[in-house]
Design an enzyme around this catalytic site. Structure first.
Site, PDB file in Angstrom:
ATOM      1  N   TYR A 186      -9.416   4.632 -12.131  1.00  0.00           N
ATOM      2  CA  TYR A 186      -9.153   5.224 -10.762  1.00  0.00           C
ATOM      3  C   TYR A 186      -9.085   6.616 -10.763  1.00  0.00           C
ATOM      4  CZ  TYR A 186      -7.671   0.273 -10.358  1.00  0.00           C
ATOM      5  OH  TYR A 186      -7.534  -1.053 -10.663  1.00  0.00           O
ATOM      6  N   GLU A 234       4.070  -6.394   1.766  1.00  0.00           N
ATOM      7  CA  GLU A 234       3.632  -6.899   0.318  1.00  0.00           C
ATOM      8  C   GLU A 234       3.669  -5.665  -0.537  1.00  0.00           C
ATOM      9  OE1 GLU A 234      -0.016  -8.500   1.371  1.00  0.00           O
ATOM     10  OE2 GLU A 234       0.742 -10.196   2.330  1.00  0.00           O
ATOM     11  N   PRO A 235       4.636  -5.174  -0.608  1.00  0.00           N
ATOM     12  CA  PRO A 235       4.812  -3.943  -1.638  1.00  0.00           C
ATOM     13  C   PRO A 235       4.531  -4.016  -3.259  1.00  0.00           C
ATOM     14  CG  PRO A 235       6.844  -4.365  -1.275  1.00  0.00           C
ATOM     15  CD  PRO A 235       6.094  -5.186  -0.363  1.00  0.00           C
ATOM     16  N   GLY A 236       3.589  -3.497  -3.782  1.00  0.00           N
ATOM     17  CA  GLY A 236       3.672  -3.939  -5.096  1.00  0.00           C
ATOM     18  C   GLY A 236       4.148  -2.429  -6.050  1.00  0.00           C
ATOM     19  N   ARG A 237       3.330  -1.406  -5.666  1.00  0.00           N
ATOM     20  CA  ARG A 237       3.319  -0.346  -6.516  1.00  0.00           C
ATOM     21  C   ARG A 237       4.737   0.413  -6.136  1.00  0.00           C
ATOM     22  NH1 ARG A 237      -1.214   2.710  -8.083  1.00  0.00           N
ATOM     23  NH2 ARG A 237      -2.357   1.549  -6.484  1.00  0.00           N
ATOM     24  N   CYS A 269     -12.770   3.061 -28.991  1.00  0.00           N
ATOM     25  CA  CYS A 269     -14.057   3.659 -29.002  1.00  0.00           C
ATOM     26  C   CYS A 269     -15.066   3.855 -27.875  1.00  0.00           C
ATOM     27  CB  CYS A 269     -14.901   2.819 -30.001  1.00  0.00           C
ATOM     28  SG  CYS A 269     -13.985   2.851 -31.797  1.00  0.00           S
ATOM     29  N   GLU A 270     -14.321   4.515 -26.955  1.00  0.00           N
ATOM     30  CA  GLU A 270     -14.944   4.893 -25.457  1.00  0.00           C
ATOM     31  C   GLU A 270     -14.494   6.268 -25.311  1.00  0.00           C
ATOM     32  OE1 GLU A 270     -16.086   2.481 -23.118  1.00  0.00           O
ATOM     33  OE2 GLU A 270     -15.881   0.492 -24.193  1.00  0.00           O
ATOM     34  N   ARG A 282      -5.460   3.084 -15.717  1.00  0.00           N
ATOM     35  CA  ARG A 282      -5.512   3.583 -14.319  1.00  0.00           C
ATOM     36  C   ARG A 282      -6.315   5.007 -14.531  1.00  0.00           C
ATOM     37  NH1 ARG A 282      -2.441   5.098 -11.617  1.00  0.00           N
ATOM     38  NH2 ARG A 282      -3.500   4.542  -9.482  1.00  0.00           N
ATOM     39  N   GLY A 300       0.842  -1.021   0.069  1.00  0.00           N
ATOM     40  CA  GLY A 300      -0.087  -0.232  -0.011  1.00  0.00           C
ATOM     41  C   GLY A 300       0.985   1.386   0.030  1.00  0.00           C
TER      42      GLY A 300
HETATM   43  N1  LLP Z   1      -1.195  -7.159  -0.627  1.00  0.00           N
HETATM   44  C1  LLP Z   1      -2.628  -7.419  -0.855  1.00  0.00           C
HETATM   45  C2  LLP Z   1      -3.459  -8.466  -0.043  1.00  0.00           C
HETATM   46  C3  LLP Z   1      -3.315  -6.679  -2.060  1.00  0.00           C
HETATM   47  O1  LLP Z   1      -4.331  -6.824  -2.327  1.00  0.00           O
HETATM   48  C4  LLP Z   1      -2.334  -5.550  -2.688  1.00  0.00           C
HETATM   49  C5  LLP Z   1      -2.987  -4.895  -3.707  1.00  0.00           C
HETATM   50  C6  LLP Z   1      -1.051  -5.454  -2.494  1.00  0.00           C
HETATM   51  C7  LLP Z   1      -0.662  -6.221  -1.161  1.00  0.00           C
HETATM   52  C8  LLP Z   1      -0.168  -4.483  -2.991  1.00  0.00           C
HETATM   53  O2  LLP Z   1      -0.361  -3.421  -2.855  1.00  0.00           O
HETATM   54  P1  LLP Z   1       0.484  -2.130  -3.287  1.00  0.00           P
HETATM   55  O3  LLP Z   1       1.644  -2.072  -2.685  1.00  0.00           O
HETATM   56  O4  LLP Z   1       0.543  -2.064  -4.663  1.00  0.00           O
HETATM   57  O5  LLP Z   1      -0.218  -0.750  -2.998  1.00  0.00           O
HETATM   58  N2  LLP Z   1      -4.764  -1.619  -9.751  1.00  0.00           N
HETATM   59  C9  LLP Z   1      -4.860  -0.594  -8.717  1.00  0.00           C
HETATM   60  C10 LLP Z   1      -4.437  -1.181  -7.483  1.00  0.00           C
HETATM   61  C11 LLP Z   1      -5.091  -2.222  -7.025  1.00  0.00           C
HETATM   62  C12 LLP Z   1      -4.192  -2.925  -5.709  1.00  0.00           C
HETATM   63  C13 LLP Z   1      -4.807  -4.324  -5.374  1.00  0.00           C
HETATM   64  N3  LLP Z   1      -4.255  -4.846  -4.231  1.00  0.00           N
HETATM   65  C14 LLP Z   1      -4.250   0.792  -9.179  1.00  0.00           C
HETATM   66  O6  LLP Z   1      -3.937   0.659 -10.273  1.00  0.00           O
HETATM   67  O7  LLP Z   1      -4.229   1.474  -8.465  1.00  0.00           O
END
Ligand code: LLP
Length: 428
Positions: free
Chosen positions: A331, A288-291, A357-358, A327, A238
């Site tokens: 969002y 659990e970082p993604g972004r 086409c949107e 995105r 997050g």
């Molecule tokens: N852990 C869990 C259980 C999650 O559901 C998520 C993201 C993460 C970790 C990683 O979160 P992050 O660190 O990336 O914020 N598609 C959307 C974001 C969806 C996130 C879903 N879950 C966007 O483009 O903003």
């Protein structure tokens, strides 16, 4: 900080000119920086070095095999949400023993696959699911390592579609019910209660919701450790990234110049705020970082095809759109748009739109951008997370190619789809 910058008036990723890769591989094109991935991973990992912890990269953000391989090489674990993501991690050489499997709707096939591969933990989102996992594990003569995901009912103060930690969201088990869920699960024969998990939302730009959630849930983690001997507490992902001033935020000096009250969240701030609550637990802390790891590590390069001036607006029509970076449409996400060749400073108010086409197919509306004309290239910044992974072939546009840069080298890590690829699985 990240590794995209202008050099001699031309946008570069590390030592590679974006114009050169676009010339060679065409557009639309995703370009990623290995250095940025490494830097982000290591900064977060270092920030938590004072406590027992593991970074489990959220594969959903960017699941390209080469990205996963790079992170696996740094020792990363992985947070996965499907059998497909587990398959990718294994293909990339990741360790299933460092994978956690989240998600509200796991199928029998996915549960069996995860158990057979020796996953570290399945993060369970309902009591129905825990009973089913115990049954499936029993049939395989295995014991399933699980954690429940607790929904702490904390407002993440982010976009409503990416907020997950309130009781009206579908995720996790309500805080009020979680102790009973563990109690009942402890009586199921084929479960090992291994941890506790939470995740309150994505793109959080202030520290307070994280602190609130950790402080609310830490006593529960301590109780569960005492009662069932759990070994980990996953605090989810997050951490937000910079979107608005994305290009400028590549340099360290930009960060130093930001007044304290508006400076974006840093991993050090995040760690300093929550470690005092986490450390006394004596549990392994999973992140659990993604972004945070992938977001600023990638851009989407697109070419301007046409300019159309209407009575009220100027549209710049480009060769990418919502099908390749959804995105903004989904969002109201902001992606900074910069010309690949630095412009002399002329700025105009435009809508940058794609070929789909949107009416929702836009990258920005009424935004002041540095002027660019048909034939010129632009970069959509901060597109490394939730960009290509959410791309579709809507309107039958082949998926773009992906390039991973490392120093002076640019490698194709996913080929551009061909028209034939589009129909490969279909029958007439
Ligand atoms: N852990 C869990 C259980 C999650 O559901 C998520 C993201 C993460 C970790 C990683 O979160 P992050 O660190 O990336 O914020 N598609 C959307 C974001 C969806 C996130 C879903 N879950 C966007 O483009 O903003």
């Amino acid at each position: 900080m990240h590794s995209f910058h202008y050099s001699n008036g031309s946008l570069h990723c590390e030592g590679v000119s974006i114009a050169d890769v676009a010339e060679k591989h065409g557009t639309p094109l995703y370009v990623y920086s290995s250095e940025t991935f490494r830097d982000r991973y290591m900064r977060l990992d270092d920030a938590f070095s004072a406590i027992d912890h593991e970074v489990a990269y959220a594969v959903k953000a960017n699941s390209n095999l080469s990205v996963l391989r790079l992170l696996a090489g740094l020792g990363s674990g992985f947070d996965i949400v499907s059998g497909g993501e587990l398959f990718r991690v294994l293909k990339a050489g990741g360790d299933p023993g460092k994978c956690t499997f989240a998600g509200v709707g796991k199928t029998r096939e996915e549960i069996e696959y995860a158990l057979r591969e020796g996953i570290y933990s399945i993060n369970v989102e309902s009591e129905e699911e825990s009973a089913f996992i115990s049954q499936v594990a029993g049939e395989l003569n295995l014991v399933a390592p699980i954690a429940f995901r607790v929904n702490p009912n904390v407002d993440a103060k982010t976009h409503k579609y990416i907020s997950t930690g309130k009781s009206e969201n579908k995720f996790g088990i309500d805080f009020e019910f979680i102790a009973d869920a563990y109690e009942r699960a402890s009586k199921l024969p084929n479960l090992n209660l291994k941890g506790l998990q939470m995740h309150i939302g994505s793109q959080l730009t202030s520290i307070s919701p994280f602190v609130e959630a950790v402080e609310k849930v830490a006593p529960l983690a301590a109780d569960l450790k005492a009662k069932y001997g759990i070994e980990f507490f996953s605090i989810g992902g997050g951490i937000g990234i910079v979107y608005e001033k994305a290009l400028a935020s590549g340099s360290e000096s930009w960060w130093n110049d930001q007044p304290e009250e508006i400076r974006p969240l840093t991993p050090e701030q995040y760690a300093t705020a929550i470690i005092p609550t986490l450390e006394p637990l004596g549990l392994k802390i999973l992140l659990e970082p993604g972004r945070f790891i992938a977001g600023n590590a990638g851009i989407l390069v697109s070419k301007c095809l046409y300019e159309k001036k209407g009575t009220t607006k100027t549209f710049k029509i480009v060769d990418s759109g919502m099908h390749q970076l959804i995105r903004p449409a989904l969002y109201e996400g902001f992606h900074e748009i910069v010309p690949v060749t630095e412009s002399a400073g002329a700025v105009e108010s435009v809508d940058v739109v794609g070929p789909i086409c949107e009416s929702g197919d836009f990258f920005c509306q009424n935004r002041q951008v540095n002027s660019f004309m048909p034939g010129e290239l632009i970069a959509l910044m901060s597109a490394g997370a939730y960009g290509m992974v959410m791309a579709s072939t809507y309107n039958s546009h082949p998926l773009p190619a992906e390039i991973l840069v490392d120093g002076e080298q640019a490698k194709v890590v996913r080929k551009r789809q061909t028209l034939q690829d589009l129909v490969e699985a279909e029958e007439v």
